[in-house]
Design an enzyme around this catalytic site. Structure first.
Site: not given
Length: 256
Positions: A148, A162
């Site tokens: 990401s 995350y």
């Protein structure tokens, strides 16, 4: 040159393939002539996506909870039951969790780490026999790990586990690449920005504001995700391993 980006006839597994970027990559692979297995936890959603994608080619659904090692082993066993070799593994399945730092729970941390990092390693490990069987000098087997942009920059959301998990995926990608290069298995990572998915649905509620926050003025589309993955699995990227491709509309380089 006309076959430089071809993946026709290859066999792929895309985890988390029932929605979001996983479904986009799976559709792109199918349209490009690959046979594609997709996984997800929820059978109804998975079967619906599989039925839709089957319009473009041979798509097979595998119900699996990859956050648990038993689920990883079951998924790998199901692939082994049907395929002696596997050309492409896309480790896309992921989860997120948001909470203020003073309230962030341990189970939220563990849930994200187990699916986003642990499953990437152990599914890759469990599928090594099939990946090695597909690997050829000049045409390696491929593993793609979904990271990401938040592995590269901070997030305004309180998604501590995350961001940490996606940074871990980048290091794991390099470690796997170094360990598997002699087996003719290339391992690369993609770091997406905003793409439509359940994970980003709350941000998509104000699409105009979201688009204006991205330098290119739009969120990612199927062609962006699928095209990047197809490149990494084609002859064009046969000499690339341990690398990272950022597809975020300029967000990282423009971040203040």
């Amino acid at each position: 040159m006309q076959d430089l980006f071809s993946i026709k006839g290859k066999v792929a597994l895309v985890t988390g393939g029932s929605r979001g970027i996983g479904a986009m990559i799976a559709e792109g692979f199918l349209r490009a002539g690959a046979k594609v297995y997709i996984t997800a936890r929820k059978r109804q959603e998975l079967d619906a996506t599989c039925a839709r994608l089957s319009e473009f080619g041979e798509c097979i659904a595998i119900v699996a909870d990859l956050a648990e090692l038993e689920g990883v082993k079951q998924c790998a066993a199901e692939i082994a039951k049907h395929e002696n070799s596997l050309d492409i593994l896309v480790n896309n399945a992921g989860a997120t969790w948001g909470a203020p730092i003073d309230e962030f729970p341990e189970h939220g941390w563990d849930k994200v780490m187990d699916l986003n990092v642990k499953s990437v390693f152990f599914l890759s490990q469990q599928l090594l026999p099939q990946l090695r069987a597909a690997a050829r000098t000049g045409d390696p087997a491929r593993i793609i790990n979904l990271s990401s942009v938040y592995a590269l920059r901070y997030s305004h959301q309180n998604t501590f586990s995350y961001s940490a998990s996606k940074a871990a995926v980048l290091q794991l990608t390099q470690q796997l690449a170094a360990s598997l290069v002699k087996d003719n298995i290339n391992v690369n990572a993609i770091a997406p920005g905003f793409f439509p998915s359940n994970m980003t649905a709350f941000l998509m509620e104000d699409e105009e504001a979201l688009n204006s926050s991205i330098p290119m003025g739009r969120v990612g589309a199927l062609e962006d995700a699928a095209g990047t993955a197809i490149y990494l699995c084609s002859r064009a990227a046969a000499y690339m391993t341990g690398g990272l491709l950022v597809i975020d509309g300029g967000s990282v380089v423009s971040a203040g």
